[in-house]
Design an enzyme around this catalytic site. Sequence first.
Site, PDB file in Angstrom:
ATOM      1  N   PHE A 187      12.677  39.141 -16.985  1.00  0.00           N
ATOM      2  CA  PHE A 187      12.612  38.116 -18.030  1.00  0.00           C
ATOM      3  C   PHE A 187      11.524  38.431 -19.054  1.00  0.00           C
ATOM      4  CE2 PHE A 187      10.576  34.275 -19.611  1.00  0.00           C
ATOM      5  CZ  PHE A 187      11.640  33.516 -20.074  1.00  0.00           C
ATOM      6  N   ASP A 188      10.319  38.768 -18.595  1.00  0.00           N
ATOM      7  CA  ASP A 188       9.195  39.052 -19.492  1.00  0.00           C
ATOM      8  C   ASP A 188       9.519  40.193 -20.443  1.00  0.00           C
ATOM      9  OD1 ASP A 188       8.299  37.830 -17.028  1.00  0.00           O
ATOM     10  OD2 ASP A 188       6.252  38.239 -17.663  1.00  0.00           O
ATOM     11  N   THR A 189       9.974  41.308 -19.853  1.00  0.00           N
ATOM     12  CA  THR A 189      10.255  42.491 -20.655  1.00  0.00           C
ATOM     13  C   THR A 189      11.342  42.215 -21.681  1.00  0.00           C
ATOM     14  OG1 THR A 189       9.663  43.920 -18.785  1.00  0.00           O
ATOM     15  CG2 THR A 189      10.927  44.915 -20.564  1.00  0.00           C
ATOM     16  N   TYR A 239       2.132  31.255 -19.188  1.00  0.00           N
ATOM     17  CA  TYR A 239       2.249  31.261 -17.727  1.00  0.00           C
ATOM     18  C   TYR A 239       1.263  32.260 -17.148  1.00  0.00           C
ATOM     19  CZ  TYR A 239       4.571  35.696 -16.462  1.00  0.00           C
ATOM     20  OH  TYR A 239       4.848  37.013 -16.204  1.00  0.00           O
TER      21      TYR A 239
END
Length: 252
Positions: free
Chosen positions: A199-201, A107
């Site tokens: 979310f990424d972390t 993404y």
Amino acid sequence: MSTMTVTAPRVEAARGTRLVEVVVPVHNERRVLAESVRRLHSYLIRTFPYGFRITIADNASTDGTWEIATGLERELPFVRAVHLDRKGRGRALRKVWSESDADVVSYMDVDLSTDLDAFFPLVAPLLSGHSDLAIGTRLSRGSNVVRGPKRELISRCYNLLLRSLMGARFSDAQCGFKAARTQVAQALLPVVEDQEWFFDTELLLLAENRGLRIHEVPVDWVDDPDSRVDIVRTATDDLKGMWRVARNRVAR
């Protein structure tokens, strides 16, 4: 409007049979969406040596973003649009990645702040099997970053906290430029709780905890001066997410 997902057939470009899905999550981004997607599409057509699919993941936009997304789907090959009724970047990525049939899922932010020349170096180690996840980093010596001092300070402090309190070894959790082998992403998604900016972390912390290989790519990055991200709220939510993950580790 009910939640709708368009499941595109696997794209087999003449240049190769490997497929990379590029998700562009958007919420009320009609001002930049068309220009950014056309630019991304043109770049991949000209330079990317593998098959690709661009998925515009519209999460609950109210400004006409969805209409632009569906127009781009009709206009450009290998572009599709997915609509979700609820906001949340993590929610959008979870939806598309969990249903993807690509070899690699990725993404990038719709403003394309990260130079696109970093995209192939991002996904190449995943396609070769060398690494499991890959992230762009703005905090390495090889990076070239243009942004205001407030954002720079918040980003560096956040990543310092991750390393000192959570033992993270990756350098930049927040850069909106990431990828994973689809099989790896789909194994991790059921245990990622956050649906928004953390979310990424959380995905990276879980991956590192499982001994997965995270590849880092220095990027050239220019801040979008018109970005509407509430950085104070985002930082607060990220700190709450860190506390939850740390508490869950202790509980186990």
